[in-house]
Structure formats: C-alpha cells, structure tokens
Write an enzyme that holds these catalytic residues in place. Structure first.
Site, short mmCIF file in Angstrom:
data_model
loop_
_atom_site.label_atom_id
_atom_site.label_comp_id
_atom_site.label_asym_id
_atom_site.label_seq_id
_atom_site.Cartn_x
_atom_site.Cartn_y
_atom_site.Cartn_z
N HIS A 48 -9.18 -1.84 -8.57
CA HIS A 48 -8.65 -0.25 -7.58
C HIS A 48 -7.29 0.25 -8.77
CE1 HIS A 48 -8.65 1.60 -4.02
NE2 HIS A 48 -7.38 1.90 -4.17
N ASP A 93 1.21 -1.35 0.03
CA ASP A 93 -0.47 -0.25 -0.34
C ASP A 93 1.17 1.11 -0.10
OD1 ASP A 93 -2.16 2.37 0.83
OD2 ASP A 93 -3.50 0.13 1.39
#
Length: 405
Positions: A320, A232
């Site tokens: 995403h 991330d």
C-alpha cells in the site's frame, strides 16, 4: 490507509487521551475478533470510567475552537476523537431561486456552527460540562455547483470516476452539501446534527446520508490507528506543502480545499488472520512503531526503490505504501484526517477523509491502488463523495460568500 505523504507532518496534534502502543494493538485485535469498538475503548481505559477518583486531578479544561477565520476549523484544528458526517440535498428549483435558498441555508448553517462552537452555546444541552471543542466544515458538491452556476472553477470540483472494485451505495454518498462535525465526544455531535437537520428542513433541504466515526485513543500527538491496528495518517504535508497541494490557488479560493470521502469496509478478521510479517508486507510499514520497511522511525520517508540482494524490493511492489507514494505522483500530497467506523458485525472500517487542491490527485492514486494494492483483498469501497470545502467565515460574515461572486 491511502496516500502516503512522504515527510513528517507539521499539523496540529490529534486530540485524545493516552494509552500505550501495546494497548492500541490489542484494541485492533479485539475489534477484529468482533467486539464493539465502544466496549474495546472502555476496556482499554482500565480506570475510573467517570474520569475522576481519589488522588486523580481532572485534566485542564481546553478552550473552545474558534469558528470564525480564513479557513474552516474542521480542516485546520487538531483532529477530534469523534466525528459525524452528513450530506444534504436541496429541493429542485430554478437557478435564481436555488441560489437564494442556498445562500439562506448557508447563513443558517453559519449561525448554528458558530453558536455551537462558542464559549456559551445557545442550546442549553451544550452548556453543562467542559467545552465540546466542536469544529465543523461545510462543502458544496459538484452537482449543486453546476446546477446553480456557482463560482467554483471546474478544476477545483469534479465528480470522481468509477474505480475497479467499487461497490458504492448511492444512498450513502454524494450530496449537494457535505458537512463534517467533530468534537471531543458523541454528545455534542448529536445535538448539533439535530440543529442542522432542523435548519435544512426549514430551507426545503433533506438529509441524504449520515455517518459517525471515531479515533482510537492515543497519546497526545501520536498518529491514530485504524481497525487493522496500523497507524493511519503518518506523514501528512507540512504547512509549506499544504500551500502547494491542499489549499486552493492564490485568489478567491486560496482558503478553500476539496474533500474526498470514501467509506471503506474492512475485513478485519481476515487481515488479523495473516501472520504479522505478512501484514507488514501488505502495508509496507511495521505495525509496532509505524516505520516503513526501509526505515527505523515512523516519519522516515519510505524508499520505494530500495532492493534486497536478490533484486526484490524491500517494500513489495504491491504494498500500500509503495502504490500511494507521492514519488509516483509528482510529489503531490493530500491531508488525511480519517476515522474508524463500526456499524455492527460485518460492517466496520475506515472513513477516508482527505483534503487536496485537485481531486484528480486522488483519482491517480486510487487507480494505482485499485489495480495492484495487496490490501484490496481486505477492503471494499462502499460510499463516496467529493465536495469543495468553503473558505472560512470572518466575524460577521457567512460561509459561502465566494460562491456568489
């Protein structure tokens, strides 16, 4: 999670200690199974919990992170393993009285953060052991800026709109001032948060909300993982890109930026139940090395237009990575410095913290995600805040001087 940035980052490495990739993925699975994050971290460490032992040398001590500078160290320094966010509300007052109260409070916050970040902290509880390497940032919310007619151009600081699917708790978001404290561990954060609370109350302010977070353990410089087990913050903007997209325009605000904070609850168990290849289709990246589905290495730029022989996209239309790609947003990039949080069973997820010149950038990206992101089945936004992060304070100066010009 959120807002792919496109190219390899040129940011300071994430602070942390090393464990292998397999251990990190295992940690994500354990978290999904419902084990506490702190227990998981200890289990993965697998060594002497006191950090020493026969034949093992203590790692070299790192110096404190300087507090004073053109920009606040809470944005520019290497991301620390632990964080504490908190928001303050000032007492209602006439504009002149409110500005005076704010100036005084910012002076006290400058003193507290500078002392805690120094080589010899004033609080005795912070003097033992290695330097805490505390960093912090202080930002001003849009409501306070408007109420006190502060010198913050509206283009730099606007409230976020409501997004489809939001389940926001007002008591967990917003605020006149937003602070983020980061350190090598939780102990100094608790001490400094206590000091912040004390000076806030002395100035007639109250703590609106607090939230703690942590990073997964990584090898030095590696991208941390979220509780879904995926990397991330892979492709943050480099220095030149940050000058265009993260920091303010030339002038008095060029060393300030805007923080967008979102508390995102994650259904880790439901996501872990997906087959591995389906997880990667949802994300648009591979779980193991973080590479995009169109590449072979983590920092390869995702090719959102590449297709399979049957005409379907290699990175699915609802992935995403595709929906947060800067190629859909005029190349705009944001600096992401997110943290995991674990507030007990059924309430764990991501503290999305991103820095950008213009909060409208986040709005554009989030509108696309809210409409089509395959991750929506596994996430829920429960709190939100936006704040203008003040330029840094020079030696002998005070945070927020730009506000009163």
């Amino acid at each position: 999670m959120h807002a792919e940035a496109g190219k390899a980052q040129d940011q300071p490495p994430t602070a942390g200690t090393g464990v292998g990739r397999r251990a990190l993925i295992t940690g994500g699975a354990l978290a999904a199974a419902g084990l506490g994050a702190g227990v998981t971290a200890l289990a993965l460490d697998g060594g002497d919990l006191h950090g020493g032992g026969p034949g093992r040398e203590a790692p070299p001590e790192q110096p404190p992170v300087p507090f004073h500078g053109e920009r606040q160290a809470g944005v520019t320094a290497a991301q620390q393993p632990a964080t504490q966010l908190l928001a303050l509300d000032l007492a209602p007052a006439a504009t002149s009285d409110g500005r005076a109260a704010l100036r005084g409070l910012l002076g006290e916050l400058t003193r507290v953060l500078a002392e805690a970040s120094g080589a010899g902290p004033a609080d005795a509880r912070l003097r033992d052991g290695p330097p805490a390497r505390l960093t912090g940032l202080v930002g001003v919310g849009p409501g306070l800026a408007a109420r006190l007619a502060l010198n913050v151009p509206p283009v730099l600081l606007t409230e976020l709109p409501a997004f489809p699917g939001d389940r926001l708790d007002p008591a967990r978001g917003g605020g006149d001032l937003v602070l983020q404290l980061c350190a090598a561990d939780r102990w100094p954060l608790s001490v400094v948060a206590e000091q912040v609370d004390a000076v806030a109350r002395a100035a007639g302010a109250t703590v609106r909300w607090t939230q703690s977070g942590f990073l997964a353990r990584t090898a030095g410089g590696a991208t941390p993982r979220n509780l879904f087990g995926f990397k991330d913050g892979t492709a943050n903007p480099d220095g030149e890109q940050s000058g265009q997209w993260v920091w303010g325009p030339p002038g008095p605000h060029e060393h300030g930026t805007v923080l967008v904070y979102r508390r995102i609850r994650m259904d880790t168990a439901a996501f872990a139940a997906l087959p591995g290849d389906r997880q990667e289709q949802v994300m648009g990246r591979r779980a193991g090395d973080g590479s995009p589905l169109t590449g072979t290495a983590e920092h390869d730029e995702p090719d959102i237009y590449a297709k399979n022989p049957d005409g379907s996209y290699l990175i699915p239309a609802t992935a995403h990575v595709r929906l947060s790609s800067p190629r859909l947003d005029g190349g705009a990039r944001m600096l992401r410095r997110g943290y995991n949080y674990d507030d007990g069973p059924g309430d764990r997820g991501l503290l999305f913290c991103a820095f950008m010149r213009d909060p409208a950038q986040f709005t554009r990206v989030q509108n696309r995600l809210a409409a089509r992101d395959a991750l929506n089945a596994f996430v829920e936004h429960t709190a939100s805040a936006v704040a203008y992060v003040l330029p840094g304070a020079p030696e002998g100066g005070t945070l927020g001087e730009v506000l009163f010009g």
